[in-house]
Design a protein around this motif. Structure first.
Motif, PDB file in Angstrom:
ATOM      1  N   PRO A  14     -15.054  30.170 -65.348  1.00 50.71           N
ATOM      2  CA  PRO A  14     -14.505  28.805 -65.301  1.00 50.71           C
ATOM      3  C   PRO A  14     -15.332  27.814 -66.119  1.00 50.71           C
ATOM      4  O   PRO A  14     -14.779  26.870 -66.706  1.00 50.71           O
ATOM      5  N   GLU A  15     -16.630  28.029 -66.196  1.00 47.66           N
ATOM      6  CA  GLU A  15     -17.476  27.118 -66.971  1.00 47.66           C
ATOM      7  C   GLU A  15     -17.286  27.253 -68.474  1.00 47.66           C
ATOM      8  O   GLU A  15     -17.849  26.474 -69.244  1.00 47.66           O
ATOM      9  N   ASP A  16     -16.512  28.227 -68.907  1.00 47.62           N
ATOM     10  CA  ASP A  16     -16.168  28.334 -70.322  1.00 47.62           C
ATOM     11  C   ASP A  16     -15.006  27.424 -70.689  1.00 47.62           C
ATOM     12  O   ASP A  16     -14.646  27.313 -71.861  1.00 47.62           O
ATOM     13  N   THR A  17     -14.420  26.786 -69.703  1.00 48.73           N
ATOM     14  CA  THR A  17     -13.312  25.868 -69.956  1.00 48.73           C
ATOM     15  C   THR A  17     -13.770  24.723 -70.847  1.00 48.73           C
ATOM     16  O   THR A  17     -14.745  24.038 -70.546  1.00 48.73           O
ATOM     17  N   ALA A  18     -13.094  24.554 -71.974  1.00 45.80           N
ATOM     18  CA  ALA A  18     -13.479  23.539 -72.946  1.00 45.80           C
ATOM     19  C   ALA A  18     -12.479  23.555 -74.094  1.00 45.80           C
ATOM     20  O   ALA A  18     -11.630  24.452 -74.184  1.00 45.80           O
ATOM     21  N   VAL A  19     -12.600  22.568 -74.944  1.00 50.42           N
ATOM     22  CA  VAL A  19     -11.911  22.604 -76.222  1.00 50.42           C
ATOM     23  C   VAL A  19     -12.867  23.245 -77.220  1.00 50.42           C
ATOM     24  O   VAL A  19     -14.016  22.815 -77.335  1.00 50.42           O
ATOM     25  N   TYR A  20     -12.403  24.253 -77.903  1.00 52.54           N
ATOM     26  CA  TYR A  20     -13.224  24.997 -78.853  1.00 52.54           C
ATOM     27  C   TYR A  20     -12.873  24.560 -80.274  1.00 52.54           C
ATOM     28  O   TYR A  20     -11.704  24.518 -80.650  1.00 52.54           O
ATOM     29  N   TYR A  21     -13.917  24.277 -81.044  1.00 54.36           N
ATOM     30  CA  TYR A  21     -13.766  23.819 -82.415  1.00 54.36           C
ATOM     31  C   TYR A  21     -14.437  24.805 -83.368  1.00 54.36           C
ATOM     32  O   TYR A  21     -15.552  25.262 -83.111  1.00 54.36           O
ATOM     33  N   CYS A  22     -13.782  25.076 -84.478  1.00 52.41           N
ATOM     34  CA  CYS A  22     -14.448  25.841 -85.521  1.00 52.41           C
ATOM     35  C   CYS A  22     -14.930  24.873 -86.601  1.00 52.41           C
ATOM     36  O   CYS A  22     -14.383  23.784 -86.770  1.00 52.41           O
ATOM     37  N   TYR A  23     -15.976  25.275 -87.270  1.00 44.30           N
ATOM     38  CA  TYR A  23     -16.502  24.456 -88.348  1.00 44.30           C
ATOM     39  C   TYR A  23     -16.987  25.352 -89.478  1.00 44.30           C
ATOM     40  O   TYR A  23     -17.242  26.543 -89.294  1.00 44.30           O
ATOM     41  N   ALA A  24     -17.116  24.740 -90.643  1.00 42.09           N
ATOM     42  CA  ALA A  24     -17.637  25.454 -91.805  1.00 42.09           C
ATOM     43  C   ALA A  24     -18.710  24.598 -92.464  1.00 42.09           C
ATOM     44  O   ALA A  24     -18.528  23.385 -92.621  1.00 42.09           O
ATOM     45  N   ASP A  25     -19.791  25.233 -92.825  1.00 41.44           N
ATOM     46  CA  ASP A  25     -20.880  24.594 -93.566  1.00 41.44           C
ATOM     47  C   ASP A  25     -20.622  24.862 -95.038  1.00 41.44           C
ATOM     48  O   ASP A  25     -20.715  26.006 -95.493  1.00 41.44           O
ATOM     49  N   ILE A  26     -20.274  23.820 -95.762  1.00 37.60           N
ATOM     50  CA  ILE A  26     -19.812  23.952 -97.138  1.00 37.60           C
ATOM     51  C   ILE A  26     -20.897  23.534 -98.127  1.00 37.60           C
ATOM     52  O   ILE A  26     -21.525  22.478 -97.959  1.00 37.60           O
ATOM     53  N   ASN A  27     -21.088  24.349 -99.150  1.00 31.24           N
ATOM     54  CA  ASN A  27     -22.000  24.007-100.240  1.00 31.24           C
ATOM     55  C   ASN A  27     -21.204  23.219-101.280  1.00 31.24           C
ATOM     56  O   ASN A  27     -20.271  23.734-101.868  1.00 31.24           O
ATOM     57  N   SER A  28     -21.602  21.958-101.461  1.00 30.05           N
ATOM     58  CA  SER A  28     -20.853  21.095-102.370  1.00 30.05           C
ATOM     59  C   SER A  28     -21.051  21.489-103.830  1.00 30.05           C
ATOM     60  O   SER A  28     -20.271  21.092-104.698  1.00 30.05           O
ATOM     61  N   GLY A  29     -22.129  22.222-104.108  1.00 30.85           N
ATOM     62  CA  GLY A  29     -22.452  22.542-105.482  1.00 30.85           C
ATOM     63  C   GLY A  29     -23.204  21.420-106.178  1.00 30.85           C
ATOM     64  O   GLY A  29     -23.511  21.513-107.372  1.00 30.85           O
ATOM     65  N   LEU A  30     -23.485  20.364-105.424  1.00 29.55           N
ATOM     66  CA  LEU A  30     -24.177  19.203-105.974  1.00 29.55           C
ATOM     67  C   LEU A  30     -25.537  19.007-105.329  1.00 29.55           C
ATOM     68  O   LEU A  30     -26.103  17.925-105.403  1.00 29.55           O
ATOM     69  N   GLY A  31     -26.037  20.041-104.684  1.00 32.21           N
ATOM     70  CA  GLY A  31     -27.357  19.974-104.074  1.00 32.21           C
ATOM     71  C   GLY A  31     -27.348  19.620-102.599  1.00 32.21           C
ATOM     72  O   GLY A  31     -28.416  19.414-102.008  1.00 32.21           O
ATOM     73  N   TYR A  32     -26.182  19.520-102.013  1.00 34.02           N
ATOM     74  CA  TYR A  32     -26.129  19.237-100.584  1.00 34.02           C
ATOM     75  C   TYR A  32     -24.964  20.002 -99.960  1.00 34.02           C
ATOM     76  O   TYR A  32     -24.058  20.462-100.640  1.00 34.02           O
ATOM     77  N   SER A  33     -25.065  20.132 -98.641  1.00 35.58           N
ATOM     78  CA  SER A  33     -24.007  20.785 -97.886  1.00 35.58           C
ATOM     79  C   SER A  33     -23.387  19.806 -96.912  1.00 35.58           C
ATOM     80  O   SER A  33     -23.993  18.791 -96.558  1.00 35.58           O
ATOM     81  N   PHE A  34     -22.204  20.079 -96.495  1.00 29.66           N
ATOM     82  CA  PHE A  34     -21.534  19.233 -95.515  1.00 29.66           C
ATOM     83  C   PHE A  34     -20.678  20.105 -94.602  1.00 29.66           C
ATOM     84  O   PHE A  34     -20.370  21.250 -94.929  1.00 29.66           O
ATOM     85  N   ASP A  35     -20.347  19.571 -93.462  1.00 26.72           N
ATOM     86  CA  ASP A  35     -19.561  20.295 -92.469  1.00 26.72           C
ATOM     87  C   ASP A  35     -18.104  19.852 -92.488  1.00 26.72           C
ATOM     88  O   ASP A  35     -17.794  18.681 -92.656  1.00 26.72           O
ATOM     89  N   VAL A  36     -17.235  20.814 -92.298  1.00 22.48           N
ATOM     90  CA  VAL A  36     -15.808  20.559 -92.121  1.00 22.48           C
ATOM     91  C   VAL A  36     -15.426  21.076 -90.744  1.00 22.48           C
ATOM     92  O   VAL A  36     -15.800  22.193 -90.370  1.00 22.48           O
TER      93      VAL A  36
END
Length: 119
Positions: free
Chosen positions: A86-108
């Motif tokens: 029951p404690e697993d009850t939640a909204v689950y979100y997926c995310y991706a760590d993206i390499n911008s190719g410009l020297g930084y990464s960001f999350d989607v």
């Protein structure tokens, strides 16, 4: 990159669910992907992550019960959840760590999918 999570639902304690996250095609490099969850009134918390090299990391609450996996093209991320509580009850979100190719990464982030575990 756009993400769409699905597979949530209502399950009894002890049951299983498999969440999937579909990622749209992109020319950007994905460094890693993962799942977070947020229960009502609580902060979003890490569930599991997987890197481009296939290394996985799990929250203590997920170890031994959940398995994260992906296909080689990063088009689908999955979370197999067994022995649900029951404690697993939640909204689950997926995310991706993206390499911008410009020297930084960001999350989607994708929209969440709701998991409800009844006792």
């Amino acid at each position: 990159v756009q993400l769409q999570a699905f597979g949530g639902g209502l399950v009894q304690a002890g049951g299983s669910l498999r969440l999937s996250c579909a990622a749209s095609r992109s020319t950007l490099t994905i460094n890693g992907m993962g799942w977070y969850r947020q229960a009502p009134g609580q902060a979003r918390e890490l569930v599991a992550t997987i890197t481009s090299g296939g290394s996985t990391n799990y929250a203590a609450s997920a170890k031994g019960r959940f398995t994260i996996s992906r296909d080689g093209a990063w088009s689908t991320l999955a979370l197999q959840m067994n022995s649900l509580k029951p404690e697993d009850t939640a909204v689950y979100y997926c995310y991706a760590d993206i390499n911008s190719g410009l020297g930084y990464s960001f999350d989607v982030w994708g929209l969440g999918t709701k998991v409800t575990v009844s006792s």
